[in-house]
Design a protein around this motif. Structure first.
Motif, PDB file in Angstrom:
ATOM      1  N   ASN A 133       0.661  -1.232   0.080  1.00 35.60           N
ATOM      2  CA  ASN A 133      -0.098   0.103  -0.085  1.00 35.60           C
ATOM      3  C   ASN A 133       0.868   1.175   0.052  1.00 35.60           C
ATOM      4  O   ASN A 133       0.520   1.964  -0.790  1.00 35.60           O
ATOM      5  N   GLY A 134       1.796   1.374   0.881  1.00 31.89           N
ATOM      6  CA  GLY A 134       2.464   2.565   1.225  1.00 31.89           C
ATOM      7  C   GLY A 134       3.762   2.373   1.822  1.00 31.89           C
ATOM      8  O   GLY A 134       4.621   1.403   1.436  1.00 31.89           O
ATOM      9  N   GLY A 135       4.181   3.096   3.061  1.00 28.28           N
ATOM     10  CA  GLY A 135       5.110   3.102   3.512  1.00 28.28           C
ATOM     11  C   GLY A 135       5.741   1.848   3.966  1.00 28.28           C
ATOM     12  O   GLY A 135       6.878   1.283   4.031  1.00 28.28           O
ATOM     13  N   LEU A 136       4.896   0.940   4.634  1.00 32.24           N
ATOM     14  CA  LEU A 136       5.012  -0.105   5.437  1.00 32.24           C
ATOM     15  C   LEU A 136       5.920  -1.093   4.252  1.00 32.24           C
ATOM     16  O   LEU A 136       6.485  -1.806   4.629  1.00 32.24           O
ATOM     17  N   GLY A 137       4.906  -1.286   3.089  1.00 32.58           N
ATOM     18  CA  GLY A 137       5.464  -2.145   2.243  1.00 32.58           C
ATOM     19  C   GLY A 137       6.775  -1.928   1.410  1.00 32.58           C
ATOM     20  O   GLY A 137       7.523  -2.696   1.309  1.00 32.58           O
ATOM     21  N   ARG A 138       6.858  -0.283   1.190  1.00 33.31           N
ATOM     22  CA  ARG A 138       8.018   0.111   0.601  1.00 33.31           C
ATOM     23  C   ARG A 138       9.312  -0.160   1.579  1.00 33.31           C
ATOM     24  O   ARG A 138      10.430  -0.335   1.315  1.00 33.31           O
ATOM     25  N   LEU A 139       9.048  -0.014   3.011  1.00 30.89           N
ATOM     26  CA  LEU A 139      10.198  -0.189   4.059  1.00 30.89           C
ATOM     27  C   LEU A 139      10.554  -1.546   3.788  1.00 30.89           C
ATOM     28  O   LEU A 139      11.738  -2.060   3.873  1.00 30.89           O
ATOM     29  N   ALA A 140       9.645  -2.625   3.685  1.00 34.15           N
ATOM     30  CA  ALA A 140      10.086  -4.138   3.624  1.00 34.15           C
ATOM     31  C   ALA A 140      10.904  -4.453   2.419  1.00 34.15           C
ATOM     32  O   ALA A 140      12.065  -4.955   2.481  1.00 34.15           O
ATOM     33  N   ASP A 287      -4.613   1.448   4.003  1.00 37.64           N
ATOM     34  CA  ASP A 287      -3.476   1.898   4.627  1.00 37.64           C
ATOM     35  C   ASP A 287      -3.619   2.440   6.083  1.00 37.64           C
ATOM     36  O   ASP A 287      -4.607   3.153   6.067  1.00 37.64           O
ATOM     37  N   ASN A 288      -2.839   1.874   6.861  1.00 40.68           N
ATOM     38  CA  ASN A 288      -3.140   2.461   8.345  1.00 40.68           C
ATOM     39  C   ASN A 288      -4.716   2.300   8.813  1.00 40.68           C
ATOM     40  O   ASN A 288      -5.328   3.042   9.415  1.00 40.68           O
ATOM     41  N   LEU A 289      -5.464   1.053   8.410  1.00 40.21           N
ATOM     42  CA  LEU A 289      -6.580   0.702   8.680  1.00 40.21           C
ATOM     43  C   LEU A 289      -6.930  -0.640   8.583  1.00 40.21           C
ATOM     44  O   LEU A 289      -6.345  -1.368   7.466  1.00 40.21           O
ATOM     45  N   ASN A 334       6.713  -8.052  10.478  1.00 44.34           N
ATOM     46  CA  ASN A 334       6.375  -6.516  10.286  1.00 44.34           C
ATOM     47  C   ASN A 334       4.786  -6.170  10.582  1.00 44.34           C
ATOM     48  O   ASN A 334       4.035  -6.586   9.925  1.00 44.34           O
ATOM     49  N   ASP A 335       4.808  -5.574  11.400  1.00 46.32           N
ATOM     50  CA  ASP A 335       3.529  -5.174  12.224  1.00 46.32           C
ATOM     51  C   ASP A 335       2.843  -6.362  12.725  1.00 46.32           C
ATOM     52  O   ASP A 335       3.362  -7.605  12.756  1.00 46.32           O
ATOM     53  N   THR A 336       1.667  -6.254  13.115  1.00 45.95           N
ATOM     54  CA  THR A 336       1.212  -7.593  13.672  1.00 45.95           C
ATOM     55  C   THR A 336       0.523  -8.647  12.686  1.00 45.95           C
ATOM     56  O   THR A 336       0.028  -9.642  13.115  1.00 45.95           O
ATOM     57  N   ASN A 372       6.493  -2.369  15.460  1.00 46.65           N
ATOM     58  CA  ASN A 372       5.064  -1.486  15.520  1.00 46.65           C
ATOM     59  C   ASN A 372       5.352  -0.535  14.558  1.00 46.65           C
ATOM     60  O   ASN A 372       6.280   0.241  14.747  1.00 46.65           O
ATOM     61  N   HIS A 373       4.335  -0.204  13.633  1.00 49.96           N
ATOM     62  CA  HIS A 373       4.330   1.077  12.632  1.00 49.96           C
ATOM     63  C   HIS A 373       3.493   2.070  13.279  1.00 49.96           C
ATOM     64  O   HIS A 373       3.452   2.961  12.294  1.00 49.96           O
ATOM     65  N   THR A 374       2.559   1.815  13.895  1.00 51.09           N
ATOM     66  CA  THR A 374       1.733   3.071  14.269  1.00 51.09           C
ATOM     67  C   THR A 374       0.872   2.883  15.732  1.00 51.09           C
ATOM     68  O   THR A 374       0.936   1.850  15.934  1.00 51.09           O
ATOM     69  N   VAL A 375       0.463   4.102  16.105  1.00 49.72           N
ATOM     70  CA  VAL A 375      -0.506   4.008  17.444  1.00 49.72           C
ATOM     71  C   VAL A 375      -1.656   4.462  16.810  1.00 49.72           C
ATOM     72  O   VAL A 375      -2.597   4.627  17.829  1.00 49.72           O
ATOM     73  N   GLU A 378      -7.207   2.964  14.943  1.00 49.12           N
ATOM     74  CA  GLU A 378      -7.933   2.193  13.769  1.00 49.12           C
ATOM     75  C   GLU A 378      -6.936   1.318  13.164  1.00 49.12           C
ATOM     76  O   GLU A 378      -7.635   0.338  12.309  1.00 49.12           O
ATOM     77  N   ALA A 379      -5.618   1.500  13.382  1.00 48.17           N
ATOM     78  CA  ALA A 379      -4.689   0.522  12.553  1.00 48.17           C
ATOM     79  C   ALA A 379      -4.296  -0.549  13.386  1.00 48.17           C
ATOM     80  O   ALA A 379      -3.837  -1.477  13.094  1.00 48.17           O
ATOM     81  N   LEU A 380      -4.657  -0.735  14.867  1.00 52.69           N
ATOM     82  CA  LEU A 380      -4.321  -1.649  15.572  1.00 52.69           C
ATOM     83  C   LEU A 380      -5.281  -2.945  15.424  1.00 52.69           C
ATOM     84  O   LEU A 380      -6.606  -3.017  15.651  1.00 52.69           O
ATOM     85  N   THR A 480      15.159   3.735  13.919  1.00 52.69           N
ATOM     86  CA  THR A 480      14.696   4.643  12.916  1.00 52.69           C
ATOM     87  C   THR A 480      14.441   4.225  11.535  1.00 52.69           C
ATOM     88  O   THR A 480      15.622   3.478  11.124  1.00 52.69           O
ATOM     89  N   ASN A 481      13.369   4.482  10.676  1.00 52.23           N
ATOM     90  CA  ASN A 481      13.517   4.069   9.395  1.00 52.23           C
ATOM     91  C   ASN A 481      14.369   4.438   8.534  1.00 52.23           C
ATOM     92  O   ASN A 481      15.079   5.391   8.720  1.00 52.23           O
ATOM     93  N   GLY A 482      14.829   3.881   7.363  1.00 47.71           N
ATOM     94  CA  GLY A 482      15.648   4.560   6.310  1.00 47.71           C
ATOM     95  C   GLY A 482      15.238   3.914   4.999  1.00 47.71           C
ATOM     96  O   GLY A 482      14.173   3.259   4.836  1.00 47.71           O
ATOM     97  N   GLN A 706       0.804  10.420  15.439  1.00 50.64           N
ATOM     98  CA  GLN A 706      -0.275   9.952  14.280  1.00 50.64           C
ATOM     99  C   GLN A 706       0.792   9.020  13.427  1.00 50.64           C
ATOM    100  O   GLN A 706       0.018   7.695  13.462  1.00 50.64           O
ATOM    101  N   ARG A 707       1.651   9.263  12.880  1.00 45.48           N
ATOM    102  CA  ARG A 707       2.456   8.433  12.083  1.00 45.48           C
ATOM    103  C   ARG A 707       3.531   7.868  12.737  1.00 45.48           C
ATOM    104  O   ARG A 707       4.038   8.677  13.651  1.00 45.48           O
ATOM    105  N   ALA A 708       4.003   6.857  12.566  1.00 39.45           N
ATOM    106  CA  ALA A 708       5.440   6.444  12.998  1.00 39.45           C
ATOM    107  C   ALA A 708       6.612   7.229  12.950  1.00 39.45           C
ATOM    108  O   ALA A 708       7.228   8.047  13.403  1.00 39.45           O
TER     109      ALA A 708
HETATM  110  N1  GPQ Z   1       2.495   2.676   7.948  1.00 41.79           N
HETATM  111 CL1  GPQ Z   1       0.226   0.682  10.499  1.00 41.79          CL
HETATM  112  C1  GPQ Z   1       1.645   2.225   6.572  1.00 41.79           C
HETATM  113  O1  GPQ Z   1       2.461   2.586   5.550  1.00 41.79           O
HETATM  114  N2  GPQ Z   1       0.607   1.457   6.541  1.00 41.79           N
HETATM  115  C2  GPQ Z   1       0.134   0.823   7.867  1.00 41.79           C
HETATM  116  O2  GPQ Z   1      -0.970   0.164   7.812  1.00 41.79           O
HETATM  117  C3  GPQ Z   1       0.864   1.397   9.028  1.00 41.79           C
HETATM  118  C4  GPQ Z   1       1.870   2.309   9.115  1.00 41.79           C
HETATM  119  C5  GPQ Z   1       3.532   3.337   7.719  1.00 41.79           C
HETATM  120  C6  GPQ Z   1       3.537   4.585   8.587  1.00 41.79           C
HETATM  121  O3  GPQ Z   1       2.455   5.379   8.448  1.00 41.79           O
HETATM  122  C7  GPQ Z   1       4.725   5.308   8.327  1.00 41.79           C
HETATM  123  O4  GPQ Z   1       4.739   6.466   9.404  1.00 41.79           O
HETATM  124  C8  GPQ Z   1       6.000   4.719   8.519  1.00 41.79           C
HETATM  125  O5  GPQ Z   1       7.067   5.297   7.923  1.00 41.79           O
HETATM  126  C9  GPQ Z   1       5.914   3.311   7.707  1.00 41.79           C
HETATM  127  O6  GPQ Z   1       4.813   2.763   8.217  1.00 41.79           O
HETATM  128  C10 GPQ Z   1       7.200   2.409   7.779  1.00 41.79           C
HETATM  129  O7  GPQ Z   1       7.329   2.236   9.216  1.00 41.79           O
END
Ligand code: GPQ
Length: 867
Positions: A133-140, A287-289, A334-336, A372-375, A378-380, A480-482, A706-708
């Motif tokens: 979807n976005g940040g979480l997948g691209r980080l992987a 994303d985040n939900l 990678n997340d829960t 953990n990527h968020t608090v 609605e994403a937990l 910290t992410n990179g 909000q975001r991690a």
């Molecule tokens: N992130 Cl929980 C997502 O892209 N999708 C999600 O479902 C969750 C987190 C993001 C987060 O919003 C960003 O702040 C982070 O940089 C990113 O994960 C990677 O850790």
């Protein structure tokens, strides 16, 4: 059956070792061979797609030899491996990356040119692998690149979705979702039809006694087969080529049930097959939900069970005792999403391998780490107990047992605190009861990490506070992410990479990003600045061409390019941006032609997908397009303002967009009311004169709830762009590294957020007068039917302005004036960009991976010799 070739015949194999091409002639031969044999075409019908396919196959052959060697070496040495479990891998294109990582792109370029093709056109034929979807997948994906580059023995495990994230089309200004069928021709995956795992669902648990021991046996239900597809992951400038294994679902026992078919039950035989294939059919586009769908839970268990079976099978080959499992295996969650892996491993060890519960549990907790990527609440993830019971009856029992033993230890440690048991229980005693996946992940792991310094502090002091009290602080850490500089600088921005290399002693900086600090010595070098500026301009010309080709709008590459690309979310506040654009438009319209001449031309560029079910996000996209439709054809403003929405933002588009930005927007609201914390940030001196509502002298306080972290901010700065942002996520750490004078910070600090929200709800809520004018203009119908946007306006005017758009509006606008002003001084602007890039060494994903390896995984690199 032993498939190994006997000793006497091995000589013939060694004699015939495949080495792969090393020069242009060799490359051309391979391309022609693949066109003429693998593709069964010729020079008379070789189009760009065929050239792409043949080039990919030529590079794939090279990767495969290294890949085999890497795997053989890792098996032979039998050292500890890392397994990265992620439901998302947002890989993007593979060919360009493979060419650069093996160091043969120049050869390919010349070879393709001999054969009648331009390498850029060939690269563009590839469909993005968009399994995220976005940040979480691209980080992987960045992590896989770093793991291979740093020679860590590591595998990724994921799902092979038939449909990745949908393709976005903009029709009449609205988002339309089109399926992303990406597997037509994918040379980068290897089906392993011989690597399959049967995965069980439903059924019941029976107790059986054998040899005086009672065991739980999970029986009945249905079986779905997992088939492995492997993707080679080449490291940069190393032969190490790791594996990404993606599972595809299939009806067990073949195509369909012939017995049913033969007995005339055609429909149900096909239905079984389709139901099985549905599991890996599509990526959930949120994303985040999290939205608690049964199929999603099925996906999770299917992928986790197949991966664990595979990992355990590999471990068992070496015939080591079970207690050595954690010395051989580190699994990162990678997340829960993969949390069921904890339960599954405990089940394998206790039910199948017959270990004692405590012995098994010690092995399990030593094996897993959880990120953990968020608090955002609605994403937990939480799953209804009933659903888990139905789908995975034995797993629910194990979860209850894990919880029981856990709560017993808590009770012992906090004998007078009843409430803590309720708070930390893995089972939430709600209606219906829920399994809290994050708590299960914490209890079942030996380390838990957040993804930015402040985020990690925050989880320890808010949502996971009780667990810190129970386990002590050492179980919690921060990484910290990179981002990988190979893709996000060298591949996306080859000219800038080359210029940097000329000042930093070659391309070593791609492997040690801290070497960028050498750029500081050259900031005052006029010629260097000039070349830097020329490269930025060329990248803007490239983007301007794409804008022209895809939207028909002509933009001036000399204008200030202002970019916000990311998933559309109210908390990311694209609405703040577009309201700001409207304000700019109204200001320009009110000026005389003479006054207008003094204004800085700007192109506001947006991009991003809205989750298909996120109605408000879709309204935001519609407003952006509607504003663009009016502004872009208004001769009063001309080049002074253009508003662009780029369709279908994805990884390959990001590679073109990031290098072309002057300023990018990372403007999420600081803080939420669920979690509230004051953290002082010593390196930010703050009192932003333009922060009106509660700007503080002395120390700044914020939270980053909000975001991690956010990671696109890093991509933009690394490509020589500046950012405008709030004190949130990794913006804070970026500020620490590059210095306050090189970033445009604005907005309310989070310590004020709670009070502001309270006052919106209970006090007189006055809207910023400039924003009011923006709303009035929308309501006049200037940008189309006002009704279309009434919910967006109501969210601010009537519904408490949860995201503080009005509170931050003034400081946002003022800060954009500062941006305009700063941009006028091009020389100083470029200097700021160079200084920033020089300080970005910290944000490489190589640093992240080294931290994980040392602090969480306890693994060592294993170097593979070159051919
Ligand atoms: N992130 Cl929980 C997502 O892209 N999708 C999600 O479902 C969750 C987190 C993001 C987060 O919003 C960003 O702040 C982070 O940089 C990113 O994960 C990677 O850790």
């Amino acid at each position: 059956v032993e498939a190994s070739i006997p000793e006497p015949q091995r000589e013939a194999w060694q004699r015939n070792q495949i080495t792969g091409f090393t020069d242009k002639d060799g490359f051309e031969k391979e391309v022609v061979r693949h066109v003429e044999t693998t593709l069964a075409r010729s020079m008379f019908n070789c189009d760009e797609i065929a050239a792409y396919s043949a080039t990919s196959l030529a590079f794939r052959d090279r990767l495969v030899t290294h890949w085999n060697k890497t795997q053989q070496r890792q098996t032979y040495r039998d050292t500890k491996r890392v397994y990265y479990l992620s439901l998302e891998f947002l890989m993007g294109r593979a060919l360009d990356n493979a060419m650069l990582n093996v160091g043969l792109k120049d050869i390919a370029k010349d070879g393709l040119s001999d054969l009648g093709f331009r390498i850029e056109d060939v690269i563009k034929q590839e469909h993005d692998a968009a399994l995220g979807n976005g940040g979480l997948g691209r980080l992987a994906a960045c992590f896989l690149d770093s793991l291979a580059t740093l020679n860590f023995p590591a595998w990724g495990y994921g799902l092979r979705y038939r449909y990745g994230i949908f393709k976005q089309e903009i029709i009449d200004g609205y988002q339309v979702e089109v399926p992303d069928y990406w597997l037509d021709f994918n040379p980068w995956e290897f089906p392993r039809h011989d690597v399959t795992v049967d995965i069980q669902f439903f059924g019941q648990v029976n107790k059986k006694t054998a040899d005086g021991k009672t065991v739980s046996v999970w029986e009945g239900g249905e079986i779905v087969q997992a088939v492995a597809y492997d993707v080679p992951i080449p490291g940069y400038d190393t032969p190490t080529t790791n594996n990404l294994r993606l599972w595809s679902s299939k009806a067990s026992g073949g195509e369909f049930d012939f017995q049913k078919f033969n007995s005339g039950d055609y429909e149900s035989s096909v239905a079984d097959q389709q139901r099985a294939e549905t599991i890996s059919a599509v990526l959930y586009p949120n994303d985040n939900l999290e939205r608690g769908k049964e199929l999603r839970l099925k996906q999770q268990y299917f992928w986790v069970a197949a991966s664990l079976y595979d990992i355990v099978r590999r471990f068992k080959k070496a015939k080591r005792p079970w207690r050595e499992f954690p010395d051989q295996v580190a699994i990162q969650l990678n997340d829960t999403h993969p949390t069921l892996a904890i339960v599954e491993l405990q089940r394998i060890l206790v039910d199948i391998e017959g270990l004692e519960w405590d012995v098994a549990w010690e092995i399990v907790t030593s094996t897993f780490g959880y990120t953990n990527h968020t608090v955002l609440p609605e994403a937990l993830e939480k799953w209804p107990v009933g659903l888990v019971q139905h789908l995975l009856p034995r797993h629910l029992q194990i979860i209850y047992d894990i919880n029981l033993y856990f709560l017993q230890t808590v009770e012992k440690a906090f004998p007078n605190d009843r409430d803590i048991l309720r708070r930390v229980s893995i089972i939430e005693e709600s209606q219906p009861k829920m399994v809290r996946m994050a708590f299960l992940a914490i209890v079942g792991s030996h380390k838990v990490n957040g993804v930015a310094e402040l985020h990690s502090d925050l989880i320890q002091t808010t949502i996971f506070k009780d667990f810190v009290a129970i386990y002590g602080p050492d179980k919690f850490t921060n990484v910290t992410n990179g981002i990988t500089p190979r893709r996000w600088l060298h591949q996306a921005n080859p000219r800038l990479s080359e210029l940097i290399a000329s000042k930093c002693g070659g391309y070593e900086f791609l492997k040690d990003l801290t070497l960028l600090s050498q750029l500081k010595q050259h900031v005052d070098d006029k010629q260097f600045r000039k070349e830097w500026a020329e490269i930025k301009y060329a990248n803007k010309v490239r983007l301007a061409k794409h804008i022209k080709d895809t939207t028909g709008v002509v933009v001036n590459p000399a204008a200030l390019f202002d970019v916000q690309v990311k998933r559309i979310h109210e908390y990311k506040r694209q609405q703040l941006n577009i309201f700001g654009v409207i304000h700019r438009y109204l200001t320009l319209k009110a000026m005389t032609p003479e006054e207008r001449k003094t204004q800085m031309p700007r192109v506001s560029i947006f991009g991003g997908k809205a989750a298909p079910g996120y109605w408000m996000a879709k309204q935001i996209i519609h407003l952006i397009n509607s504003v663009g439709a009016v502004v872009n054809k208004d001769d009063d403003v001309g080049d002074l303002l253009k508003v662009i929405f780029l369709e279908d933002y994805n990884v390959s588009k990001a590679e073109m967009i990031c290098p072309a930005s002057d300023i990018s927007e990372h403007i999420s609201t600081a803080g939420t009311e669920y979690v509230y914390l004051q953290l002082s940030i010593p390196f930010i001196s703050t009192s932003y004169s333009f922060v009106e509502n509660g700007g503080h002298d002395g120390e700044a306080v914020t939270d980053n709830s909000q975001r991690a972290s956010g990671t696109s901010n890093m991509k933009f700065v690394l490509n020589g762009g500046l950012i405008i942002g709030t004190l949130d996520g990794a913006n804070i750490e970026i500020t620490r590294e590059i210095g306050e004078s090189n970033i445009f910070l604005f907005g309310n600090l989070s310590e004020d957020v709670e009070d502001l929200r309270h006052s919106h709800t209970y006090g007189a809520h006055t809207i910023d007068p400039d924003l009011d004018k923006v709303f009035d203009e929308i309501e006049k119908g200037t940008f189309g039917t006002p009704h279309d946007f009434s919910a967006m306006i109501a969210a601010v005017r009537q519904h408490g302005d949860y995201y503080l758009v009005s509170d931050d509006f003034h400081s946002y606008i003022e800060t954009h004036h500062l941006v305009d002003k700063a941009y006028r001084n091009q020389d100083e602007w470029i200097a700021k960009c160079i200084r920033s890039v020089a300080c970005m060494g910290f944000f490489t994903s190589d640093r992240c991976i080294n931290e994980y390896a040392e602090e969480i995984w306890n693994v060592e690199p294993l170097v593979v010799e070159r051919n």
